[in-house]
Write an enzyme that holds these catalytic residues in place. Structure first.
Site, PDB file in Angstrom:
ATOM      1  N   TRP A  99       0.835  -1.210   0.000  1.00 43.18           N
ATOM      2  CA  TRP A  99       0.000   0.000   0.000  1.00 43.18           C
ATOM      3  C   TRP A  99       0.866   1.254   0.000  1.00 43.18           C
ATOM      4  O   TRP A  99       0.559   2.234  -0.680  1.00 43.18           O
ATOM      5  CB  TRP A  99      -0.962   0.000   1.196  1.00 43.18           C
ATOM      6  CG  TRP A  99      -1.943  -1.124   1.140  1.00 43.18           C
ATOM      7  CD1 TRP A  99      -2.091  -2.121   2.056  1.00 43.18           C
ATOM      8  CD2 TRP A  99      -2.920  -1.402   0.117  1.00 43.18           C
ATOM      9  NE1 TRP A  99      -3.094  -2.985   1.672  1.00 43.18           N
ATOM     10  CE2 TRP A  99      -3.607  -2.568   0.495  1.00 43.18           C
ATOM     11  CE3 TRP A  99      -3.265  -0.766  -1.084  1.00 43.18           C
ATOM     12  CZ2 TRP A  99      -4.634  -3.119  -0.286  1.00 43.18           C
ATOM     13  CZ3 TRP A  99      -4.280  -1.315  -1.875  1.00 43.18           C
ATOM     14  CH2 TRP A  99      -4.947  -2.472  -1.470  1.00 43.18           C
ATOM     15  N   ASP A 165      -1.873   6.989   5.869  1.00 42.86           N
ATOM     16  CA  ASP A 165      -2.894   6.026   5.476  1.00 42.86           C
ATOM     17  C   ASP A 165      -3.181   5.150   6.692  1.00 42.86           C
ATOM     18  O   ASP A 165      -2.370   4.303   7.061  1.00 42.86           O
ATOM     19  CB  ASP A 165      -2.375   5.191   4.294  1.00 42.86           C
ATOM     20  CG  ASP A 165      -3.337   4.073   3.902  1.00 42.86           C
ATOM     21  OD1 ASP A 165      -4.428   3.968   4.494  1.00 42.86           O
ATOM     22  OD2 ASP A 165      -2.983   3.300   2.982  1.00 42.86           O
ATOM     23  N   LYS A 189     -12.093  -1.846   6.524  1.00 39.66           N
ATOM     24  CA  LYS A 189     -11.315  -2.625   7.474  1.00 39.66           C
ATOM     25  C   LYS A 189     -11.873  -2.457   8.898  1.00 39.66           C
ATOM     26  O   LYS A 189     -12.014  -3.414   9.623  1.00 39.66           O
ATOM     27  CB  LYS A 189      -9.836  -2.213   7.464  1.00 39.66           C
ATOM     28  CG  LYS A 189      -9.211  -2.099   6.075  1.00 39.66           C
ATOM     29  CD  LYS A 189      -9.000  -3.442   5.401  1.00 39.66           C
ATOM     30  CE  LYS A 189      -8.735  -3.332   3.902  1.00 39.66           C
ATOM     31  NZ  LYS A 189      -7.687  -2.435   3.470  1.00 39.66           N
TER      32      LYS A 189
HETATM   33  C1  LIG Z   1      -7.123  -2.004   2.057  1.00 39.35           C
HETATM   34  C2  LIG Z   1      -6.113  -0.915   2.138  1.00 39.35           C
HETATM   35  C3  LIG Z   1      -6.039   0.099   1.148  1.00 39.35           C
HETATM   36  C4  LIG Z   1      -6.901   0.112  -0.079  1.00 39.35           C
HETATM   37  O1  LIG Z   1      -8.190   0.492   0.198  1.00 39.35           O
HETATM   38  P1  LIG Z   1      -9.287   0.672  -0.969  1.00 39.35           P
HETATM   39  O2  LIG Z   1     -10.407   1.284  -0.208  1.00 39.35           O
HETATM   40  O3  LIG Z   1      -9.572  -0.676  -1.520  1.00 39.35           O
HETATM   41  O4  LIG Z   1      -8.738   1.584  -1.987  1.00 39.35           O
HETATM   42  C5  LIG Z   1      -5.102   1.088   1.326  1.00 39.35           C
HETATM   43  N1  LIG Z   1      -4.269   1.107   2.383  1.00 39.35           N
HETATM   44  C6  LIG Z   1      -4.298   0.157   3.334  1.00 39.35           C
HETATM   45  C7  LIG Z   1      -3.373   0.230   4.485  1.00 39.35           C
HETATM   46  C8  LIG Z   1      -5.237  -0.884   3.234  1.00 39.35           C
HETATM   47  O5  LIG Z   1      -5.280  -1.832   4.181  1.00 39.35           O
END
Ligand SMILES: *Cc1c(COP(=O)(O)O)cnc(C)c1O
Length: 355
Positions: A99, A165, A189
């Site tokens: 990511w 993030d 998540k």
């Molecule tokens: C799942 C995830 C993403 C991607 O998320 P989307 O909503 O599918 O774009 C980005 N960063 C992390 C840390 C993730 O776990």
């Protein structure tokens, strides 16, 4: 048989969230209409959005300097929108996994990206040491590496603004927003079904770039419109509000943090004790409290499939490791009860006794 959902994302939601959302899909707020078919401008839905924003602010203690917005497009869209809004010419990123790499790739469209450190050579099994140059517009990191099971559990001490993030660990620990220009998180998540992301941004940091920022990309558009510039993902936002209410009832962030630590201790404790398994993340300090990765130990490498089948037969679900890592990954997000973690631990103990 009870199914225990260890899926990495989309992932477990509280039973309260699922039930309240299911009811609203039939009859939303006494309107006699489904949540899926009401106007997002109806007073009933505007109240949902307002309460969701207010509860994010309350639970995370977001200061007056920052705004909370709900946006479509998931976290991946924010990989692009963050630098679009905040990067002048030079930024620093910490490479702790897939990511982080994707985030870094988008920043390249806007100028120089310094990779301050990377743990790629060891399949991202630790958080590398790093120093951040003082002349960058911001430092970006991924607080929890969903795929590799590593986590940065404290706000980094750097003298530039932070961008983070927090897709897979938001609401699991307190955050000092005075250090952050922006935090973003996809909902699927730790909050809601897929389809929405939360962005928490310092208003003063916006409008400082020289480039033109298109309307939908500009965070100020969505702040001004209260996340209603265009049609928001109504169902995920409603579900997010139910989760936020449930979080509050669990004792807020402090309550969740305590429970998360207890769940993680229980599972890592068993992985370290049980001779059949080991954790690929050697340093306990770097181990994620949200995604617990484990593999078979060398002498039992041939039993991976057997354990998968055994644990599946006991109701464990979604615990296969990411395809790039292999082994197993138990995601034990906020909504995961400690009883489910105990059920997995019991499987590991029983598997050891049988072998
Ligand atoms: C799942 C995830 C993403 C991607 O998320 P989307 O909503 O599918 O774009 C980005 N960063 C992390 C840390 C993730 O776990």
């Amino acid at each position: 048989m009870k199914i225990h959902n260890f899926s990495a994302g989309p992932s477990i939601l509280s039973q309260y969230t699922i039930e309240e959302t299911a009811k609203a899909l039939i009859d939303f707020a006494g309107t006699g209409l489904s949540l899926m078919e009401v106007s997002h401008r109806s007073k009933e839905f505007v109240a949902v959005m307002d309460e969701a924003v207010a509860l994010v602010k309350e639970l995370l203690e977001v200061p007056e300097t920052h705004e909370v917005i709900f946006l479509g497009g998931g976290a991946s869209t924010q990989f692009l929108h963050a630098p679009y809004n905040l990067m002048k010419s030079k930024v620093a990123y910490l490479n702790t996994g897939a990511w982080a790499n994707k985030a870094m790739k988008e920043a390249h469209y806007f100028g120089e990206v310094i990779e301050v450190a990377s743990s790629k050579d060891s399949v991202y099994n630790h958080i590398p040491e790093y120093t951040v140059p003082s002349d960058v517009d911001y430092f970006h990191y991924t607080s929890n590496n969903t795929i590799y099971g590593t986590q940065i559990k404290e706000d980094p001490e750097v003298d530039v603004p932070l961008v983070c993030d927090m897709s897979s660990d938001i609401f699991s620990r307190p955050i000092d927003f005075s250090k952050y220009d922006m935090v973003y998180a996809g909902a699927q998540k730790n909050l809601a079904p897929a389809g929405v992301a939360i962005v928490i941004v310092r208003t003063e940091a916006l409008g400082k770039v020289d480039r033109e920022v298109p309307t939908m990309v500009d965070y100020r558009t969505h702040i001004k419109a209260g996340s209603m510039f265009n049609t928001p993902p109504v169902v995920p936002v409603f579900a997010a509000l139910q989760t936020l209410k449930w979080y509050k009832a669990q004792g807020g962030i402090a309550g969740l943090q305590k429970l998360n630590a207890a769940k993680a201790d229980l599972l890592y404790g068993e992985i370290d004790r049980n001779t059949m398994f080991k954790c690929p993340v050697p340093n306990p300090k770097d181990r994620s409290e949200m995604n617990v990765c484990f593999v078979m130990s060398e002498e039992h490498a041939d039993k991976e499939k057997a354990f998968f089948e055994f644990a599946s037969s006991k109701g464990m679900s979604g615990f296969k490791g990411h395809r790039s890592v292999g082994g197993f990954r138990a995601s034990i997000y906020n909504a995961m009860p400690i009883e489910s973690v105990q059920a997995l631990v019991d499987c590991m103990k029983e598997f050891e006794a049988n072998n």
